[in-house]
Design an enzyme around this catalytic site. Structure first.
Site, mmCIF file in Angstrom:
data_model
loop_
_atom_site.group_PDB
_atom_site.id
_atom_site.type_symbol
_atom_site.label_atom_id
_atom_site.label_comp_id
_atom_site.label_asym_id
_atom_site.label_seq_id
_atom_site.Cartn_x
_atom_site.Cartn_y
_atom_site.Cartn_z
ATOM 1 C CB SER A 158 -0.963 0.128 1.074
ATOM 2 O OG SER A 158 -1.966 0.938 0.742
ATOM 3 C CG ASP A 258 -6.760 -2.406 -3.767
ATOM 4 O OD1 ASP A 258 -8.022 -1.272 -3.307
ATOM 5 O OD2 ASP A 258 -6.413 -2.727 -3.005
ATOM 6 C CG HIS A 288 -5.570 -1.876 -0.125
ATOM 7 N ND1 HIS A 288 -5.108 -1.849 -1.093
ATOM 8 C CD2 HIS A 288 -5.577 -1.540 1.216
ATOM 9 C CE1 HIS A 288 -4.117 -0.832 -0.629
ATOM 10 N NE2 HIS A 288 -4.293 -0.401 0.620
#
Length: 321
Positions: A158, A258, A288
């Site tokens: 991320s 996501d 995610h």
């Protein structure tokens, strides 16, 4: 593929929640959020030796945690790993940092250096978190012999994936050096998200709204990190804006469910156009942040195996997919 039941089975716990901040900070939701985060399957991560250290950086020492195999010695790979958290939350104890490190030590026989970079809170903005990551990678590279490793990979998830890519670019330009490979899990690499495909829109309709990343929230995260409008972003802050020629082989993983995966997919195309050796894998049935889940959930275990295979290789080589 349907959302994995170990994930979708927890959705009733977050019904009626209006914001992620409410989950994090409202006492009325604390127990529900704790239960939502409690693994539905699997046991604790592997036990491996760890020690705390720090790397000197331009903003002061950068805390790191070093994970090593029991039989640590020379000729081992090392991965410098950065957790996610929208640049503003997260620490070395979150699963995406601690569990991933322990799994990679076990699966790859690697040394893992997990980086506690400064978060974009309290007036901290880019390039401070990136400076910390660059300092940690340089320290690891320069102490390779002491760590018993012969090659250094860089990766993150991320926001940590963004920082990993930005660090690789900085080191390419400033030091004339790149890692053995770059491993990016569900990263955001552009100041504005690409439009969602119809298939992604359909998949996200199955996900509770609180787990979406609408464009205005992504913009707010980016502006908080930059300390101003998205127009401030350069190729180090948002690597999708950079010239990517000469970057190291890259493994990029996204999640099927996501909103952010379009950024990773576009970046894969940019890497390929720049002549970078790249492998792209979409992890099915996952949302995610899936590296916060136990490896007993099969797609997570397979993703960790892919990362381990990449960092074990002396000369990672991929075929674009």
């Amino acid at each position: 593929m349907p959302i994995h039941p170990a994930v979708s089975g927890k959705f009733p716990l977050i019904e009626g929640v209006s914001s992620f901040e409410q989950l994090l900070f409202d006492p009325a939701y604390r127990d529900r959020f704790a239960e939502f985060n409690r693994p539905a399957v699997g046991g604790p991560p592997p036990v491996v030796p760890t020690r705390a250290d720090s790397a000197p950086g331009p903003h002061g020492p950068v805390p790191i945690r070093i994970y090593t195999p029991e039989d640590a010695g020379g000729d081992r790979p090392c991965v410098v790993w950065m957790h996610g958290g929208a640049f503003r939350i997260g620490d070395l104890d979150m699963p995406e940092a601690d569990w991933v490190a322990r799994e990679l030590v076990t699966r790859a026989g690697a040394v893992v250096v997990s980086v506690d970079y400064r978060l974009a809170v309290g007036g901290v903005t880019h390039p401070v978190p990136l400076d910390d990551v660059v300092a940690a990678v340089r320290w690891t590279r320069d102490h390779a012999a002491d760590l018993g490793v012969d090659r250094v990979h860089v990766g993150g998830a991320s926001a940590g994936g963004n920082l990993a890519a930005g660090a690789a670019l900085r080191l390419r330009d400033e030091d004339g050096w790149t890692p053995a490979s770059l491993v990016l899990a569900y990263p955001v690499l552009h100041p504005e998200l690409p439009p969602r495909s119809p298939s992604l829109v359909a998949r996200m309709a199955e996900v509770p709204p609180i787990l979406h990343f609408p464009p205005h929230e992504v913009r707010a995260i980016t502006e908080n990190y930059l300390g101003g409008p998205v127009s401030r972003a350069d190729g180090y802050a948002m690597p999708g804006l950079a010239s990517l020629e000469g970057l190291c082989p890259t493994l990029l993983l996204t999640a099927e469910y996501d909103d952010l995966r379009g950024s990773g997919q576009v970046f894969v195309g940019q890497l390929a156009e720049a002549g970078v050796d790249v492998r792209y894998v979409q992890v099915l049935s996952m949302l995610h942040g899936f590296l916060n889940l136990p490896s007993a959930i099969e797609p997570v275990g397979r993703a960790l195996d892919l990362i381990a295979e990449t960092i074990v290789a002396h000369d990672p080589a991929f075929v674009s997919t």
